[in-house]
Design an enzyme around this catalytic site. Structure first.
Site, PDB file in Angstrom:
ATOM      1  CB  SER A  16     -55.558 -56.365  -8.571  1.00  0.00           C
ATOM      2  OG  SER A  16     -54.730 -55.324  -9.079  1.00  0.00           O
ATOM      3  CB  SER A  73     -54.122 -46.101  -3.249  1.00  0.00           C
ATOM      4  OG  SER A  73     -54.407 -45.047  -4.108  1.00  0.00           O
ATOM      5  CD1 TRP A 126     -48.181 -47.244  -4.630  1.00  0.00           C
ATOM      6  CD2 TRP A 126     -48.062 -45.009  -4.749  1.00  0.00           C
ATOM      7  NE1 TRP A 126     -47.812 -46.914  -5.899  1.00  0.00           N
ATOM      8  CE2 TRP A 126     -47.725 -45.547  -6.009  1.00  0.00           C
ATOM      9  CE3 TRP A 126     -48.057 -43.627  -4.575  1.00  0.00           C
ATOM     10  CZ2 TRP A 126     -47.381 -44.751  -7.089  1.00  0.00           C
ATOM     11  CZ3 TRP A 126     -47.721 -42.825  -5.656  1.00  0.00           C
ATOM     12  CH2 TRP A 126     -47.383 -43.389  -6.904  1.00  0.00           C
ATOM     13  N   GLY A 129     -50.455 -47.523   8.104  1.00  0.00           N
ATOM     14  CA  GLY A 129     -50.928 -48.790   8.614  1.00  0.00           C
ATOM     15  C   GLY A 129     -52.431 -48.938   8.606  1.00  0.00           C
ATOM     16  CD  GLU A 169     -51.384 -43.291  10.846  1.00  0.00           C
ATOM     17  OE1 GLU A 169     -52.582 -43.403  10.561  1.00  0.00           O
ATOM     18  OE2 GLU A 169     -50.470 -43.762  10.149  1.00  0.00           O
ATOM     19  CG  HIS A 226     -51.342 -36.926   4.005  1.00  0.00           C
ATOM     20  ND1 HIS A 226     -50.296 -36.384   4.709  1.00  0.00           N
ATOM     21  CD2 HIS A 226     -51.561 -38.154   4.544  1.00  0.00           C
ATOM     22  CE1 HIS A 226     -49.893 -37.257   5.628  1.00  0.00           C
ATOM     23  NE2 HIS A 226     -50.642 -38.336   5.548  1.00  0.00           N
ATOM     24  NE  ARG A 277     -54.499 -38.167   7.152  1.00  0.00           N
ATOM     25  CZ  ARG A 277     -54.456 -39.343   6.623  1.00  0.00           C
ATOM     26  NH1 ARG A 277     -55.198 -39.593   5.571  1.00  0.00           N
ATOM     27  NH2 ARG A 277     -53.675 -40.257   7.089  1.00  0.00           N
ATOM     28  CG  HIS A 315     -53.742 -38.942   1.372  1.00  0.00           C
ATOM     29  ND1 HIS A 315     -52.608 -39.605   0.943  1.00  0.00           N
ATOM     30  CD2 HIS A 315     -54.215 -39.655   2.446  1.00  0.00           C
ATOM     31  CE1 HIS A 315     -52.388 -40.651   1.719  1.00  0.00           C
ATOM     32  NE2 HIS A 315     -53.353 -40.712   2.622  1.00  0.00           N
ATOM     33  NE  ARG A 321     -58.733 -42.191   4.232  1.00  0.00           N
ATOM     34  CZ  ARG A 321     -57.469 -42.515   4.509  1.00  0.00           C
ATOM     35  NH1 ARG A 321     -57.196 -43.352   5.490  1.00  0.00           N
ATOM     36  NH2 ARG A 321     -56.478 -41.986   3.823  1.00  0.00           N
TER      37      ARG A 321
HETATM   38  P1  FAD Z   1     -56.644 -49.383  -4.955  1.00  0.00           P
HETATM   39  O1  FAD Z   1     -55.674 -50.053  -4.077  1.00  0.00           O
HETATM   40  O2  FAD Z   1     -56.338 -47.998  -5.403  1.00  0.00           O
HETATM   41  O3  FAD Z   1     -56.789 -50.323  -6.221  1.00  0.00           O
HETATM   42  C1  FAD Z   1     -57.552 -49.919  -7.344  1.00  0.00           C
HETATM   43  C2  FAD Z   1     -57.482 -51.024  -8.371  1.00  0.00           C
HETATM   44  O4  FAD Z   1     -58.411 -50.734  -9.421  1.00  0.00           O
HETATM   45  C3  FAD Z   1     -56.122 -51.139  -9.039  1.00  0.00           C
HETATM   46  O5  FAD Z   1     -55.838 -52.505  -9.258  1.00  0.00           O
HETATM   47  C4  FAD Z   1     -56.332 -50.436 -10.373  1.00  0.00           C
HETATM   48  O6  FAD Z   1     -55.491 -50.912 -11.389  1.00  0.00           O
HETATM   49  C5  FAD Z   1     -57.770 -50.827 -10.655  1.00  0.00           C
HETATM   50  N1  FAD Z   1     -58.446 -49.959 -11.619  1.00  0.00           N
HETATM   51  C6  FAD Z   1     -58.699 -48.632 -11.543  1.00  0.00           C
HETATM   52  N2  FAD Z   1     -59.338 -48.225 -12.651  1.00  0.00           N
HETATM   53  C7  FAD Z   1     -59.490 -49.318 -13.434  1.00  0.00           C
HETATM   54  C8  FAD Z   1     -60.045 -49.539 -14.703  1.00  0.00           C
HETATM   55  N3  FAD Z   1     -60.596 -48.562 -15.429  1.00  0.00           N
HETATM   56  N4  FAD Z   1     -60.005 -50.796 -15.221  1.00  0.00           N
HETATM   57  C9  FAD Z   1     -59.436 -51.817 -14.523  1.00  0.00           C
HETATM   58  N5  FAD Z   1     -58.901 -51.663 -13.301  1.00  0.00           N
HETATM   59  C10 FAD Z   1     -58.934 -50.425 -12.776  1.00  0.00           C
HETATM   60  N6  FAD Z   1     -54.932 -45.916   3.974  1.00  0.00           N
HETATM   61  C11 FAD Z   1     -54.792 -46.502   5.192  1.00  0.00           C
HETATM   62  O7  FAD Z   1     -55.774 -47.016   5.748  1.00  0.00           O
HETATM   63  N7  FAD Z   1     -53.566 -46.511   5.790  1.00  0.00           N
HETATM   64  C12 FAD Z   1     -52.453 -45.960   5.222  1.00  0.00           C
HETATM   65  O8  FAD Z   1     -51.380 -46.013   5.790  1.00  0.00           O
HETATM   66  C13 FAD Z   1     -52.587 -45.331   3.961  1.00  0.00           C
HETATM   67  N8  FAD Z   1     -51.528 -44.738   3.373  1.00  0.00           N
HETATM   68  C14 FAD Z   1     -51.664 -44.232   2.110  1.00  0.00           C
HETATM   69  C15 FAD Z   1     -50.554 -43.693   1.465  1.00  0.00           C
HETATM   70  C16 FAD Z   1     -50.666 -43.222   0.171  1.00  0.00           C
HETATM   71  C17 FAD Z   1     -49.456 -42.669  -0.525  1.00  0.00           C
HETATM   72  C18 FAD Z   1     -51.916 -43.260  -0.484  1.00  0.00           C
HETATM   73  C19 FAD Z   1     -52.084 -42.751  -1.883  1.00  0.00           C
HETATM   74  C20 FAD Z   1     -53.031 -43.769   0.164  1.00  0.00           C
HETATM   75  C21 FAD Z   1     -52.920 -44.258   1.454  1.00  0.00           C
HETATM   76  N9  FAD Z   1     -54.026 -44.788   2.120  1.00  0.00           N
HETATM   77  C22 FAD Z   1     -53.869 -45.358   3.347  1.00  0.00           C
HETATM   78  C23 FAD Z   1     -55.288 -44.959   1.433  1.00  0.00           C
HETATM   79  C24 FAD Z   1     -55.411 -46.418   0.953  1.00  0.00           C
HETATM   80  O9  FAD Z   1     -54.144 -46.861   0.493  1.00  0.00           O
HETATM   81  C25 FAD Z   1     -56.411 -46.570  -0.172  1.00  0.00           C
HETATM   82  O10 FAD Z   1     -57.598 -45.908   0.136  1.00  0.00           O
HETATM   83  C26 FAD Z   1     -56.731 -48.039  -0.408  1.00  0.00           C
HETATM   84  O11 FAD Z   1     -55.551 -48.772  -0.633  1.00  0.00           O
HETATM   85  C27 FAD Z   1     -57.657 -48.197  -1.595  1.00  0.00           C
HETATM   86  O12 FAD Z   1     -57.768 -49.558  -1.910  1.00  0.00           O
HETATM   87  P2  FAD Z   1     -58.748 -50.006  -3.061  1.00  0.00           P
HETATM   88  O13 FAD Z   1     -58.667 -51.478  -3.112  1.00  0.00           O
HETATM   89  O14 FAD Z   1     -60.079 -49.380  -2.873  1.00  0.00           O
HETATM   90  O15 FAD Z   1     -58.126 -49.354  -4.381  1.00  0.00           O
HETATM   91  C1  SIN Z   2     -50.163 -41.942   6.344  1.00  0.00           C
HETATM   92  O1  SIN Z   2     -49.366 -42.852   6.525  1.00  0.00           O
HETATM   93  O2  SIN Z   2     -50.038 -40.797   6.771  1.00  0.00           O
HETATM   94  C2  SIN Z   2     -51.378 -42.240   5.572  1.00  0.00           C
HETATM   95  C3  SIN Z   2     -52.337 -42.911   6.429  1.00  0.00           C
HETATM   96  C4  SIN Z   2     -53.686 -42.872   5.774  1.00  0.00           C
HETATM   97  O3  SIN Z   2     -53.857 -42.324   4.687  1.00  0.00           O
HETATM   98  O4  SIN Z   2     -54.619 -43.384   6.404  1.00  0.00           O
END
Ligand code: FAD
Ligand code: SIN
Length: 533
Positions: free
Chosen positions: A18, A47, A50, A54, A118, A242, A290, A351, A386
């Site tokens: 989600s 993630s 979190w 941006g 960035e 990171h 990075r 990260h 990335r």
């Molecule tokens: P996620 O948002 O991680 O969602 C995964 C989903 O899968 C969750 O709902 C979880 O519950 C579910 N899931 C996992 N395993 C299971 C399972 N076995 N059964 C059921 N559900 C499961 N990227 C940027 O572009 N800009 C940023 O500023 C940035 N800042 C970041 C800061 C931090 C601290 C971190 C950790 C990452 C950051 N990133 C950033 C990276 C980015 O946030 C993630 O790569 C992105 O949000 C991933 O999205 P997603 O939908 O693929 O997975």
């Molecule tokens: C950050 O805000 O430094 C994270 C950005 C990203 O992971 O793309």
């Protein structure tokens, strides 16, 4: 909705996850189909919520798609797939428009969006909501999904394994995916969620490392499930570190956004106050990609026996700092650090998972019936490293691509067959939970020590040896006891660790995030590491 034996009524499509990728796919699919979204723990546990910095998009006058494409390929050390890079970057402005329509309150300068900067970006091109962009995006997507009658959200479901033709009542070896077996975290029962199409959007595998900015649930579940179902996995050695995670003995994984360096922050030796990036990348300094900055900090820490280095932005006006970084400012003040007056102690931490399940531009995996989007995939966008803020963007573009591909071929997708219930013969509860905890800790520690920022073949072989021993132990344990979320995650963590180490041993060069002292040079030709189950 649940029947006696744990079978749930079929929806048209099951989405696993989600976060940004899963909810983007769900919202597009729900225009005509019924969609079930499953999530481990809470709906905001990934993630996405979190993310700080941006989302990258070409919106500034003077910026061009060509520049964003070039910056992405430079950061990715040429391992990116050009067609994918173009596909994603050209769709970025459209993705931002859609988020604005959903009500994401991006920061603005008069009539236009405020753009921050960035590392690795040649222009200001990061749209953001202060320094808590991910939370705003997650909230807006969730609000839209909750309001949509075609979407059912089921948190508290830990998916265990994809349902394939092997699980049909009438066995078939074809290998198509028909949904997923999921543990109901409240009842402890395993449910079958069947569908014509399944979208994997389960995020990365960051928690395989002792120090990581990723949330607790980033255990590579989706990558491991897809691998077990027969999908190829690529470039898993490209784990991103990171450069600037807060160093604090109590708070282990708080990110200090790259935008702090983008807005003028300097990296300093904590004792001499020297801006050491001049020794590593004199032109780009703190705004180098990075991998370069993380390796420089790692080198300073090892060379001078430091615990951390300093990130200092106190030379900027205090109001500017507070206004741009309110979340970080509040968090640090709570820990006794005033970033408007003092430097911040930082260390690199895992990260982002650049590798993952191989997908095409239509988000299809190798396995019929299974699509994938977001951090669990290797789409060709990131290559060997990335570029900052390209990740959320990938989630929006590929979440949408998965939905459009499923909708376009809907009439050719068969209805799901009858599938076997989960094998409930393992009904004994383990009386040794300590084994799981111990193994979790052990994997994360040796992955940090042996498969970190700087690698050697000997260290990788040591890690491979430990993984083989632990895998036997965990499989034995898994076969004997009732499944729990911790056990499911441990099994997947181990599978992810094996994929990372096997890939790292395959790559006989240093490129992007994979740096090995045994092969310090970059090969002439950029080649993906593709593992076939
Ligand atoms: P996620 O948002 O991680 O969602 C995964 C989903 O899968 C969750 O709902 C979880 O519950 C579910 N899931 C996992 N395993 C299971 C399972 N076995 N059964 C059921 N559900 C499961 N990227 C940027 O572009 N800009 C940023 O500023 C940035 N800042 C970041 C800061 C931090 C601290 C971190 C950790 C990452 C950051 N990133 C950033 C990276 C980015 O946030 C993630 O790569 C992105 O949000 C991933 O999205 P997603 O939908 O693929 O997975
Ligand atoms: C950050 O805000 O430094 C994270 C950005 C990203 O992971 O793309």
């Amino acid at each position: 909705m649940a029947t006696e034996n744990g079978l749930r009524q079929a929806h048209d499509v099951v989405v696993i996850g989600s976060g940004a990728a899963g909810l983007t796919a769900a919202l597009a699919l729900a225009e005509t189909r019924s969609v079930l979204v499953l999530a481990k723990g809470t709906l905001t546990g990934g993630s996405t919520a979190w993310a700080q910095g941006g989302i990258a998009a070409v919106l500034d006058t003077g910026d061009t798609f060509e520049d964003h494409i070039r910056d992405t390929m430079v950061a990715g050390a040429g391992l990116n797939d050009l067609a994918t890079v173009e596909f994603v970057i050209e769709r970025a402005p459209q993705s931002i428009d859609r988020l604005c329509e959903l009500g994401v309150p991006f920061n603005r300068d008069a009539d236009s969006l405020h753009l921050t900067r960035e590392g690795g970006h040649s222009h200001r091109r990061i749209v953001h909501v202060d320094d808590a962009t991910g939370w705003a995006v997650q909230e807006a997507l969730l609000k839209a999904a909750e309001a949509n009658p075609n979407i059912t959200l089921l948190p508290g479901r830990t998916c265990i394994d994809l349902i394939t033709d092997r699980h049909r009542e009438h066995f078939s070896a074809a290998g198509r995916v028909w949904g997923v077996y999921a543990l109901n975290e409240e009842t402890g029962r395993v449910e079958r969620h069947v569908a014509r199409a399944t979208v994997l959007a389960s995020g990365g595998a960051g928690r395989v490392y002792q120090f990581s900015t990723a949330p607790r649930g980033a255990t590579g579940d989706g990558i491991a499930m897809a691998w077990r179902a027969g999908a190829r996995v690529s470039n898993m050695e490209m784990m991103q570190f990171h450069p600037t995670c807060l160093y604090n003995l109590d708070v282990k994984n708080f990110l200090i956004t790259e935008a702090v360096r983008g807005e003028g922050g300097h990296l300093l030796h904590p004792e001499t106050g020297r801006r050491f990036m001049v020794d590593y990348d004199p032109e780009r300094m703190e705004l180098a990609p990075r991998d370069v900055v993380a390796r420089a900090i790692d080198d300073q820490i090892k060379r001078f026996g430091l615990d951390y280095v300093h990130l200092n932005i106190s030379h900027q006006p205090a109001d500017f700092v507070r206004e741009h970084f309110p979340t970080i400012y509040d968090k640090l003040m709570g820990l006794g650090i005033d970033m408007t007056k003092q430097p911040i102690p930082v260390v690199p931490a895992q990260h982002y998972t650049c590798g993952g399940v191989v997908v095409g531009l239509d988000a299809r995996t190798d396995v019929p019936g299974l699509w994938a989007a977001g951090e669990c995939t290797e789409s060709g966008l990131h290559g060997a490293n990335r570029l900052a803020s390209n990740s959320l963007l990938e989630c929006f573009v590929f979440g949408e691509a998965a939905a459009q591909d499923i909708l376009s071929r809907w009439d050719t997708l068969e209805a799901p067959p009858a599938v076997l219930p989960w094998d409930e013969s393992r009904v004994t509860d383990s009386d040794e939970e300590v084994v799981i905890k111990q193994n979790w800790t052990e994997i994360r520690r040796f992955m940090w020590n042996y498969v970190g920022i700087v690698r050697t073949t000997k260290r990788l072989e040591r890690a491979a040896h430990r993984i083989a021993l632990l895998k036997r132990e965990v499989e034995e344990y898994y076969g004997a006891f009732r499944v729990t979320t911790d056990l499911i995650e441990l099994r997947n963590l181990l599978q992810s660790a094996e994929l990372i180490v096997t890939s790292a041993l395959h790559r006989k060069e240093s490129r992007g995030l994979h740096y090995t002292m045994d092969y310090p040079d970059m090969a002439a030709e950029a080649k993906d590491t593709v593992l076939v189950p």
